[in-house]
Write a protein that holds these residues in place. Structure first.
Motif, PDB file in Angstrom:
ATOM      1  N   UNK A 246       3.246  -5.799 -10.115  1.00 17.30           N
ATOM      2  CA  UNK A 246       3.513  -4.364 -10.136  1.00 17.30           C
ATOM      3  C   UNK A 246       2.642  -3.629  -9.133  1.00 17.30           C
ATOM      4  N   UNK A 247       1.366  -3.978  -9.104  1.00 15.76           N
ATOM      5  CA  UNK A 247       0.427  -3.270  -8.230  1.00 15.76           C
ATOM      6  C   UNK A 247       0.645  -3.601  -6.766  1.00 15.76           C
ATOM      7  N   UNK A 248       1.023  -4.835  -6.485  1.00 16.24           N
ATOM      8  CA  UNK A 248       1.203  -5.235  -5.095  1.00 16.24           C
ATOM      9  C   UNK A 248       2.576  -4.847  -4.553  1.00 16.24           C
ATOM     10  N   UNK A 249       3.468  -4.438  -5.422  1.00 14.35           N
ATOM     11  CA  UNK A 249       4.812  -4.078  -4.987  1.00 14.35           C
ATOM     12  C   UNK A 249       4.783  -2.779  -4.184  1.00 14.35           C
ATOM     13  N   UNK A 250       5.645  -2.719  -3.166  1.00 15.28           N
ATOM     14  CA  UNK A 250       5.765  -1.502  -2.360  1.00 15.28           C
ATOM     15  C   UNK A 250       6.680  -0.478  -3.003  1.00 15.28           C
ATOM     16  N   UNK A 251       7.263  -0.831  -4.127  1.00  8.17           N
ATOM     17  CA  UNK A 251       8.168   0.084  -4.822  1.00  8.17           C
ATOM     18  C   UNK A 251       7.363   1.241  -5.392  1.00  8.17           C
ATOM     19  N   UNK A 252       7.853   2.445  -5.159  1.00  7.25           N
ATOM     20  CA  UNK A 252       7.135   3.639  -5.579  1.00  7.25           C
ATOM     21  C   UNK A 252       7.635   4.222  -6.899  1.00  7.25           C
ATOM     22  N   UNK A 286       2.338   5.338  -8.287  1.00  7.06           N
ATOM     23  CA  UNK A 286       3.709   5.090  -8.712  1.00  7.06           C
ATOM     24  C   UNK A 286       4.247   6.330  -9.414  1.00  7.06           C
ATOM     25  N   UNK A 287       5.560   6.445  -9.372  1.00  4.26           N
ATOM     26  CA  UNK A 287       6.239   7.474 -10.164  1.00  4.26           C
ATOM     27  C   UNK A 287       6.938   6.763 -11.309  1.00  4.26           C
ATOM     28  N   UNK A 288       6.553   7.123 -12.532  1.00  7.02           N
ATOM     29  CA  UNK A 288       7.157   6.528 -13.718  1.00  7.02           C
ATOM     30  C   UNK A 288       8.255   7.457 -14.218  1.00  7.02           C
ATOM     31  N   UNK A 289       9.465   6.935 -14.291  1.00  3.26           N
ATOM     32  CA  UNK A 289      10.578   7.691 -14.873  1.00  3.26           C
ATOM     33  C   UNK A 289      10.811   7.104 -16.261  1.00  3.26           C
ATOM     34  N   UNK A 290      10.383   7.844 -17.283  1.00  2.00           N
ATOM     35  CA  UNK A 290      10.393   7.337 -18.643  1.00  2.00           C
ATOM     36  C   UNK A 290      11.666   7.760 -19.389  1.00  2.00           C
ATOM     37  N   UNK A 501       3.209  15.938  -8.467  1.00  2.00           N
ATOM     38  CA  UNK A 501       3.309  14.509  -8.175  1.00  2.00           C
ATOM     39  C   UNK A 501       1.945  13.844  -8.304  1.00  2.00           C
ATOM     40  N   UNK A 502       1.966  12.531  -8.365  1.00  2.24           N
ATOM     41  CA  UNK A 502       0.736  11.747  -8.445  1.00  2.24           C
ATOM     42  C   UNK A 502      -0.126  12.012  -7.210  1.00  2.24           C
ATOM     43  N   UNK A 503      -1.445  11.982  -7.409  1.00  2.00           N
ATOM     44  CA  UNK A 503      -2.374  12.283  -6.302  1.00  2.00           C
ATOM     45  C   UNK A 503      -2.210  11.315  -5.136  1.00  2.00           C
ATOM     46  N   UNK A 504      -1.704  10.115  -5.412  1.00  2.00           N
ATOM     47  CA  UNK A 504      -1.531   9.137  -4.338  1.00  2.00           C
ATOM     48  C   UNK A 504      -0.489   9.538  -3.313  1.00  2.00           C
TER      49      UNK A 504
END
Length: 849
Positions: A246-252, A286-290, A501-504
């Motif tokens: 999850x952490x290494x994935x480039x998926x945002x 990451x953006x979490x869509x819950x 949005x997330x600070x990242x």
């Protein structure tokens, strides 16, 4: 506490009892050996989710509020019996049976306690628990109102007729997720779900929907579910694999099926990995869509977890509203005065991280009972109702209003009011269904509550943006909604400006694509062997454009527009015609007027000296006619300049054809006159009678009328008209004269060419006749120039477009006319003006013979 009541239960007596199965604590259970009475026994070790206790309180609050309101159920009191499922389906099954049996005794189909008149049951927290309850309650036709969201069954209303849900249909949430991703153009996403049947159902439902709308699922994470597993090391290894991927994935962007178990394990996973590996969880970006299962809550062992990893998350949520007096009710809670509440002490200890004095455990902090609920972080407790608590609150009111309808339908007069009360006290639960299905009311928060035909709440879903803070507090900001009752096209709405949005992402909306978007001027081209969301962006082919991002195909501009240099927009084409104001047009006008002036000057000289021998020697009437025809030839070229109009289109070619035919006819007549003049010098010649004005006039009129007839037929059958050529030039619209009948146009030119060749041939044959004033020599040169000009005109006319084609024709008109003027008349003008001594009859006779 009631003597019959066990821990983690809460009851209150009443005429009618509302049962509830909630999920507040988790516990490890012994395996059933069936060597003794099969009863689930929980260990003494409990893990609490403090925030879930609010679900208990919302039910108690609703029951008390109804009992204090004489307008809802007069003279009828509601009671409740709340049991915990321990997040375990077997315990949920057991405690459901307990609701149907005598106090603290589970005996199927037997309840000797008349005070336990169960009218309906509320619960449970997830689909597994809810369906286990429904399997039992459906047998007895007891209404069950669930507050969970799960994938709808086929013919759910037929299979579970006693089942209601105080939440919208799951399909609305799936549609909302797709609409949300499409709104932000997120086409490269991951899906996270529990590694169980529910998670698999979620993945198998979402993937085809996302594929249908052009969204690629690039990564699917299955989160192992663990509740008190023995093989902790193996579980940590499997979880660590998921976390690193999850952490290494480039998926945002990740779509998360965020039920309670999944999120508890996921948060614990992140926390444990951050401790053991030093991973900066908050920097994941990451953006979490819950999904709507999500309620920002944590178990007590998540106390040290940094919640900023979920900063900027988006979630769907069951629509909720402020219930005004609920915070006041919470402020009255006293853990030392339990009143039958078997949850409050364990909640208090876990929420405030302390122990009461009567506890067998040891801890530095002692609970005083004076701790303030509003001092707790939001992940452990909130003073406003959560979505699940709001659903339970509405469920209690739905039951109360259904009972009120029954009471109102029977108590038509005061005389039978007491009988109605007795009737309600002895009411069978199955009798509630017709009234519950048709229930519709406004709750105290002003929201309309009613079920649709499938027994589901007819309401909208909120879209919530979660803003977290370092002290484990948070804000839930409503940024949109999914409203099935809205007009078509308005079901989904969102306010981007309200989202944090997330600070990242540096407060900028993240991109979730396999590759950069194709900019305008380019189109998408699929990469072989890769998902359809991954593509190259080649430039648009010549003549096509794309004016938006990520266009599948480039398209042609409208006919009156052309592609820009970057092929990203269509520009209006300019009009192409030979204008009087441009340099080329001015030059041609100047030449036409100059030669017209010269022709007029020559004509004036000849008229002034019309009685002189040199003018009379070559048929002065033909000379005047030729000069007049040349003057009109020069002037008719002006008809070709300017924006084409219907009148000018009809006149330009026909006028040019007739006038030029007249001019060449004059030249031909002069040549024939010269031939006949020399032939009459022979003795006995009969040709002398042909000499004179009649022959010349006949030649001119005959040949001119033939051309005029061609032009009349042309104008009568298919006349020229103004037209526009959109396609010949890339950036211009050619304003031109469509010649109508091409056959007639080239027939006119062919006839003109025929006269020219005949005139040239005759002149060429008599060019060596003696005489100083034999015009055949000059006519030969002039017709040679004329023929050369018009022979070169044909290829140039056919190879050029627009105003240059018109300019070529004007140049040919001017050049050929100027050739006739300059080769025939200058020698005579020279004699008339500079050598008048040669302009005598004797000189003419002497030089000619």
């Amino acid at each position: 506490m009631d003597p019959h009541q066990t821990p983690f239960e809460y009851s209150q007596a009443g005429d009618l009892i509302v049962g509830a199965i909630v999920s507040v604590v988790s516990s490890m259970f012994d395996e059933i050996s069936f060597e003794e009475y099969p009863e689930m026994k929980a260990s003494d070790e409990h893990i609490s989710t403090p925030k879930a206790y609010q679900q208990v309180l919302s039910l108690v609050f609703a029951v008390n509020e109804i009992n204090e309101n004489p307008k809802v159920l007069a003279n009828i009191s509601l009671g409740f019996y709340i049991c915990d499922s321990y997040f375990n389906t077997r315990m949920a099954y057991q405690n459901t049976m307990k609701l149907l049996s005598a106090w603290n005794k589970i005996v199927a189909n037997y309840n000797c306690d008349k005070s336990k008149n169960l009218i309906a049951v509320i619960g449970g927290i997830d689909s597994e628990i809810s369906l286990q309850m429904a399997n039992i309650l459906g047998v007895y036709k007891i209404p069950q109102i669930a507050y969970c969201i799960f994938v709808p069954m086929v013919n759910a209303k037929t299979q579970l007729p006693s089942f209601y849900r105080m939440v919208p249909n799951e399909a609305l949430q799936y549609t909302g997720i797709v609409q949300l991703l499409l709104h932000f153009q997120w086409t490269w996403v991951g899906i996270m779900a529990a590694d169980d049947d529910r998670g698999e159902t979620f993945v198998q439902t979402m993937k085809p929907m996302l594929f249908l709308y052009g969204v690629c699922v690039a990564f699917t994470a299955k989160i192992p579910i663990m509740f008190y597993t023995v093989n902790l090391i193996g579980y940590l290894r499997s979880m660590k694999t998921v976390t690193f991927s999850l952490m290494e994935s480039s998926i945002k962007v990740f779509v998360v099926n965020s039920d309670h178990k999944t999120m508890s394990c996921f948060k614990w996973l992140l926390y444990m990995n951050s401790l053991s590996e030093g991973i900066r969880v908050t920097s994941m970006g990451k953006v979490w869509v819950m999904t709507a299962h999500w309620d920002f809550s944590s178990m007590t062992f998540h106390r040290g977890f940094d919640i900023n990893v979920f900063h900027g998350a988006l979630s769907f949520a069951i629509h909720s509203n402020e219930v005004g007096t609920f915070p006041d009710f919470l402020h009255l809670l006293q853990p030392n005065s339990q009143h039958g509440d078997g949850f409050i002490k364990i909640f208090w200890q876990h929420a405030f991280n302390c122990l009461f004095e009567d506890s067998s455990e040891e801890m530095n902090d002692t609970c005083t009972g004076q701790e303030k609920l509003d001092s707790l972080p939001g992940i452990f407790f909130e003073m406003r109702m959560t979505g699940q608590s709001y659903s339970i609150y509405n469920s209690v009111y739905a039951i109360a209003y259904a009972l009120h309808k029954i009471y109102s339908s029977r108590a038509k007069s005061r005389a039978i009011a007491d009988k109605s009360r007795t009737y309600l006290s002895n009411l069978q639960s199955w009798q509630l269904h017709p009234f519950l299905r048709s229930i519709s009311f406004n709750n105290s928060a002003g929201d309309m509550v009613y079920f649709n035909e499938n027994g589901e709440l007819a309401a909208e879903l909120d879209i919530v943006n979660w803003v977290t803070f370092p002290n484990q507090s948070f804000l839930r900001v409503k940024v949109g909604r999914m409203d099935p009752q809205a007009l078509q096209g308005g079901e989904f709405s969102i306010n981007e400006e309200a989202i944090t949005w997330h600070n990242g992402f540096n407060r900028v909306m993240p991109l979730a694509v396999c590759n950069d978007n194709c900019h305008p001027g380019h189109n998408k081209q699929k990469r072989e062997g890769e998902p359809f969301c991954c593509y190259d962006c080649p430039p648009c082919p010549f003549g096509k454009i794309s004016d938006q991002k990520d266009m599948d195909d480039c398209f042609k501009c409208p006919e009156d527009q052309y592609p820009s240099k970057n092929r990203d927009q269509c520009l209006p084409k300019t009009l192409n015609f030979l204008s009087f104001t441009e340099p080329l047009g001015i030059t041609l006008v100047f030449l036409a007027l100059f030669f017209s002036l010269m022709t007029s000057l020559v004509l004036g000289i000849f008229i002034k000296n019309q009685n002189t021998p040199i003018v009379k020697a070559n048929n002065r009437n033909l000379t005047f006619s030729l000069l007049l025809a040349l003057l009109l030839c020069f002037l008719c070229s002006l008809l070709f300049i300017g924006k084409p109009q219907t009148m000018t289109c009809c006149l330009r070619q026909t006028t040019f054809g007739v006038v030029f035919s007249a001019a060449i006819s004059c030249v031909l007549a002069k040549t024939i006159t010269v031939v006949l003049a020399f032939m009459t010098t022979k003795p006995g010649s009969r040709i002398k009678k042909w000499l004179g004005k009649r022959l010349a006039t006949s030649i001119v009129l005959c040949f001119s009328l033939i051309q005029a007839s061609i032009c009349v037929v042309w104008l009568s059958t298919s006349p020229p008209f103004s037209d526009s050529d959109m396609g010949s030039l890339a950036e211009e619209i050619i304003m031109e004269c469509n010649e109508g009948s091409v056959i007639m146009f080239y027939g006119m030119l062919s006839y003109l060419g025929f006269l020219s060749i005949v005139s040239f041939t005759v002149a060429f044959l008599v060019r060596k006749l003696p005489g100083n004033f034999n015009e055949a020599k000059f006519i030969t040169f002039s017709m040679l120039v004329f023929c050369c000009v018009w022979l070169s005109f044909v290829p140039s006319y056919l190879s050029t477009k627009g105003k240059y084609m018109v300019a070529a024709e004007i140049f040919s008109i001017l050049a050929s006319s100027a050739g006739l003027l300059c080769f025939i008349f200058p020698p005579k003008c020279y004699i008339i003006i500079l050598r008048p001594d040669l302009n005598s009859k004797d000189q003419i006779i002497r030089r000619t013979f």
